[in-house]
Design a protein around this motif. Sequence first.
Motif, PDB file in Angstrom:
ATOM      1  N   LEU A 157       9.373   1.487  10.401  1.00 39.48           N
ATOM      2  CA  LEU A 157       8.059   2.246  10.380  1.00 39.48           C
ATOM      3  C   LEU A 157       8.230   3.169  11.484  1.00 39.48           C
ATOM      4  O   LEU A 157       7.588   4.372  11.515  1.00 39.48           O
ATOM      5  CB  LEU A 157       6.787   1.170  10.561  1.00 39.48           C
ATOM      6  CG  LEU A 157       6.482   0.637   9.399  1.00 39.48           C
ATOM      7  CD1 LEU A 157       5.325  -0.636   9.740  1.00 39.48           C
ATOM      8  CD2 LEU A 157       5.865   1.404   8.238  1.00 39.48           C
ATOM      9  N   THR A 177       8.917   1.150   2.492  1.00 37.54           N
ATOM     10  CA  THR A 177       8.262   2.080   3.591  1.00 37.54           C
ATOM     11  C   THR A 177       8.370   3.420   3.080  1.00 37.54           C
ATOM     12  O   THR A 177       7.292   3.973   3.381  1.00 37.54           O
ATOM     13  CB  THR A 177       9.169   1.664   4.836  1.00 37.54           C
ATOM     14  OG1 THR A 177       8.733   0.427   5.402  1.00 37.54           O
ATOM     15  CG2 THR A 177       8.216   2.584   5.997  1.00 37.54           C
ATOM     16  N   THR A 236       0.269   4.416   8.452  1.00 36.57           N
ATOM     17  CA  THR A 236       1.328   3.797   8.694  1.00 36.57           C
ATOM     18  C   THR A 236       1.378   3.228  10.003  1.00 36.57           C
ATOM     19  O   THR A 236       1.926   2.194  10.527  1.00 36.57           O
ATOM     20  CB  THR A 236       2.433   5.037   8.889  1.00 36.57           C
ATOM     21  OG1 THR A 236       2.629   5.658   7.267  1.00 36.57           O
ATOM     22  CG2 THR A 236       3.926   4.583   9.196  1.00 36.57           C
TER      23      THR A 236
END
Length: 461
Positions: free
Chosen positions: A176, A42, A287
């Motif tokens: 996230l 990520t 994202t």
Amino acid sequence: MSLSAGTRGTPPGGERAKRRLALVGGSLGNLVEWYDWFVYATFAIYFADSFFPGENPTAQLMNTAGIFAVGFLMRPVGGWILGRAADRHGRKSALTLTVAMMSVAALLIAVAPTYGQAGYFGALVLLLARLLQGMSIGGEYAASATYLTEASARGRRGLGSSLQYVSMTCGQLLGLGILITLQHTLSKDQLSSWGWRIPFVLGAFFAVVVFWLRRRLQETEAFTEVSAAGASKDDTRGTLKALWAHRRQACLVMALTLGGTVAYYTYTTYLTKYLIGSAGLPKSTATLVSFTSLVVFAVLQPFAGALSDRIGRRPLLITFAFGCTVGTYPIMIALRSASSYWSALGLSLIALVIVTGYTSINAAVKAELFPTGVRALGVALPYGIANALFGGTAEYVALWFKDAGHETMFFWYVSGCALVSLVTYVLMPDTRDAALSRSETASEAASASAVVPGAPLEAGS
């Protein structure tokens, strides 16, 4: 006290409460484990140039993706060592050990020096941390899959095991969510220079908390039964010799994992980079697309798992593999042309709905293939090998094709892997009615009900 394996009937209130506690405890640990695992991918878009200098962003991402893939090489090793531990010493002890290893690995990444501070020594620290994470997650998958499946009532194993990917996805969402928060509180330069270390510090802390929680988990009845029997005779639980006796099931695990793991990593860890590098969406938009689609994905898992308890595992697996085989190319082509949040989100959701047919039940299917004495190792080792060869390399293969100017070849690669699994699903038996413990087998005998033809019988010996 152990958890009863239960029957198809509704268990007493006290038994239901024990099962709920076991499922929650196992799932929370799984969440933190996979948070630590996925947060590397990520945040790679922010720390790649800190460890690998150069002017080519794709090459930098390929280097970080390479280290991500190397972590997968340790998953079979971790699966073997920790799977053996889970089969010989208990699911609980293996789950406790995996989270301790993950805490150490997360801390190593958090303090790794950059290229400017120590040259490629920082990249070496990243590599060592990912190897440790690979060992940890290799054991975590099998231990949690086995624990969640054995701790569930027999008629609800699909639902119970679906919590594995719920918690895995929530781990990604947590990563996230932290990224989105940092994107709105720190500047891009701050994120790239030091902000990316924050999630790894948090990961180490979360793992310590879960270590404490997992020490209070109860062992499953299926393991307790076999452990007591194994103490009085030649005990081969968790050994390669015992696994060799079930080599057909081990090969089946590898084949049914192939398409699922490639598709899963394509539409989760690689998706954000694909939307940024190929579709040209801003990092914050990409994202947010990943975050929103994963929320829906997590919500879908229990529904699909419960559906498999009613209609069987094979229909869901076949639907996934067929959809992935014929749908990957058009979905990825359309995603490359996505110009807004909503168009990218819609296409991502289509892909993840298809993948749900695999993710929601694969833990139960694999656990239902093996007897108790080799169940954790039987799930861990072949699954770890398949992930090392295909899941862990999916992102790297995608970037390699992109760097070579043949990005669309990766889409066909994903479809081909799904096709192999499709053939496997069509030919394999349905495992829904497999008995996982002696108490389940005794219940079958008492009610004179037959196990589904071709499915594995009682796994306690």
